[in-house]
Design a protein around this motif. Sequence first.
Motif, PDB file in Angstrom:
ATOM      1  N   TYR A  52       0.859  -1.230  -0.121  1.00  0.00           N
ATOM      2  CA  TYR A  52       0.009  -0.181   0.059  1.00  0.00           C
ATOM      3  C   TYR A  52       0.784   1.261  -0.040  1.00  0.00           C
ATOM      4  O   TYR A  52       0.499   2.179  -0.690  1.00  0.00           O
ATOM      5  CB  TYR A  52      -0.971  -0.041   1.211  1.00  0.00           C
ATOM      6  N   LEU A 103       3.440  -7.137  -3.665  1.00  0.00           N
ATOM      7  CA  LEU A 103       2.069  -7.273  -4.075  1.00  0.00           C
ATOM      8  C   LEU A 103       1.937  -8.747  -4.425  1.00  0.00           C
ATOM      9  O   LEU A 103       0.955  -9.469  -3.846  1.00  0.00           O
ATOM     10  CB  LEU A 103       1.719  -6.447  -5.423  1.00  0.00           C
ATOM     11  N   LYS A 111       2.124   1.982  -3.318  1.00  0.00           N
ATOM     12  CA  LYS A 111       0.843   1.583  -4.335  1.00  0.00           C
ATOM     13  C   LYS A 111       1.330   2.375  -5.852  1.00  0.00           C
ATOM     14  O   LYS A 111       0.862   1.941  -6.853  1.00  0.00           O
ATOM     15  CB  LYS A 111      -0.541   1.805  -4.139  1.00  0.00           C
TER      16      LYS A 111
END
Length: 254
Positions: free
Chosen positions: A58, A183, A61
């Motif tokens: 995050y 990710l 991102k």
Amino acid sequence: MDWIILFLAGVIGGILNSIAGGGSFITFPALLFAGVPPIAANATNTFASCAGYMSGAYALKNEIVTGTKQLKLTIILSILGGAIGAFLLLNTPEAVFTQSVPWLLLFATLLFIFGGKLNSALKRTTSKHKHATQAGVFFSGLFLLVVCIYGGYFNAGLGIVTLSYLALAGYTNITVMNGIKLLISACASFAAILFFIINGSIDWSLGTATLVGTLVGGYYSARISRGISPQHIRLTVTIASVLITGYFFISTYL
């Protein structure tokens, strides 16, 4: 006391995972030290590490969105591979898994160290052969699937193996690689965790202590990693992975 030790191990593991991978080299042994059986420790470590993966992803991102070549395919292959790996782990005898741990770590370490040379060889092959580009895309996807099967089976070293895959896939920006690595690790781990929950393999109490630590370490270190030299990152991971791999060989076979 176990909670405190595992929380601190989680913080350190979360920092390593976000910067260059290898955080499970800290959290997995810590869970074993706390008395969790090997397969349950691996499942619990996957559960705890996933929080750090998600928080770190995050934080990076923007790098993930702008740097990923095929985002949807990457996510799908990561989830599929993590599920397959978890299934294989849950059908592996405890003694066999314990004996395989040092070899899994050795594989991850060697792949990280020599990933750059393998990537150079792949590029030379691509430039010489007419259909190498198409073949390279296919084998790159296949390699990602294998990487995530490894991650679902044995979370320790997942970040290192994933970075090696990204090097072979042609990525060069270390910050983008870190984001995509997080990710991939998050997707593979999440899929594996679903299998572990159904099987009852997670130690929720000790796993939560480790999870909170990885969450804290993962989020803040991902922001700091933008200013760290890639050479320092690679050297640190190389040294840490060699030392931990040596420790597991000694403790397993001597």
